[in-house]
Design an enzyme around this catalytic site. Structure first.
Site, short mmCIF file in Angstrom:
data_model
loop_
_atom_site.label_atom_id
_atom_site.label_comp_id
_atom_site.label_asym_id
_atom_site.label_seq_id
_atom_site.Cartn_x
_atom_site.Cartn_y
_atom_site.Cartn_z
N PRO A 2 0.87 -1.22 0.07
CA PRO A 2 0.03 0.09 0.05
C PRO A 2 1.01 1.41 -0.03
CG PRO A 2 -0.57 -1.62 1.66
CD PRO A 2 0.51 -2.23 1.22
N GLU A 3 0.78 2.02 -0.94
CA GLU A 3 1.44 3.41 -0.97
C GLU A 3 0.29 4.50 -0.31
OE1 GLU A 3 4.18 4.00 -1.83
OE2 GLU A 3 5.10 2.28 -2.75
#
Ligand SMILES: [Zn+2]
Length: 270
Positions: A2-3
């Site tokens: 997840p960014e």
């Protein structure tokens, strides 16, 4: 992994279901994730109202009067709001029960995520020395220009340094540099103020767009599947090594920089 856009999308999805709710219980199915879960989490949260769900860099904070639960999704973490009776699966490590009859469930197969505690009025060690948020007014061309003087590190490494600006991961660094026309290996200290202005604009545009894209999946938030992400067909360089540049037709180059895979176009980026 997840960014920042996925974490912000998660925050926006959680907030309406969690903010204002009273926590009725905390169930830890294991004592640790990446790090041990401090005793304050289970001891202090029950009975408290959630005052807000905030994001700082890629951390989420559930604020209550005595302190905040500090969460990071790591490589594979996921937070969902589910009916309390939803069957538990192997990697569902934490349930925070709410007075709505739902639970905030933290799932993390690889356990690189964390659940920590930040007492009210304090700043956790992990949140100290972080640079500005990329979508805030504190992130601007003059800031990057000044911060980069005398820096010989490649611009891509500089841009991914959390002390410079938070949340610009590999995908977004590569795509922003392409959009700004800057070669990723150029020394950060040699880049002009005008080019930094283009880079800042590119970072903000690309991250905001990715958050909007993530937002399109929010209606599915209560379902147990899928994290939002940047659409593959919108990428210009990331993951396109060896393919033709969408702008000039040259072959997208690849290399390593700061130990990260780096893709760029030798024609469009100088
Ligand atoms: Zn090109």
């Amino acid at each position: 992994m997840p960014e920042l856009p996925e974490v912000e999308t998660t925050r926006r999805g959680l907030a309406p279901h969690v903010e204002g709710r009273v926590i009725t219980g905390v169930l830890l199915r294991r004592p640790d994730l990446r790090w041990p879960i401090p005793p304050e989490v289970a001891a202090s949260l029950p009975g408290q109202r959630v005052l807000g769900v905030r994001r700082r860099a890629k951390y989420l904070l559930l604020d209550t009067a005595p302190g905040s639960a500090l969460l990071h999704l790591g490589m594979s973490g996921m937070l969902r709001v589910l009916p309390a009776a939803t069957p538990v699966e192997t990697h569902d490590h934490v349930d925070i029960a709410l007075d709505s009859g739902r639970v905030l469930r933290f799932t993390d197969p690889r356990r690189f995520g964390c659940l920590l505690w930040q007492p009210a009025g304090e700043t956790h060690d992990l949140l100290q020395r972080l640079g500005p948020e990329p979508l805030s007014d504190d992130f601007h061309a003059q800031y990057l220009y000044q911060r980069s003087r005398d820096r010989k590190a490649p611009i891509k490494t500089f841009l991914m340094d959390q002390a410079v600006v938070v949340g610009v991961g590999n995908i977004y660094a590569a795509e922003s540099l392409f959009r700004a026309g800057i070669a990723p290996g150029r020394a950060a200290g040699s880049i002009s103020r005008e080019r930094y202005a283009r880079l800042v604009s590119a970072v903000k545009t690309i991250l905001a767009h990715a958050i909007t894209r993530g937002g399109t999946t929010l209606r599915d938030f209560l379902n147990p599947d899928g994290a939002p992400g940047y659409f593959e067909q919108e990428l210009f360089v990331y993951g396109r090594e060896g393919e033709a540049c969408r702008t000039c037709g040259r072959t997208i180059r690849d290399g390593r920089m700061g130990n990260r895979a780096t893709a760029w176009c030798g024609g469009c980026q100088t």
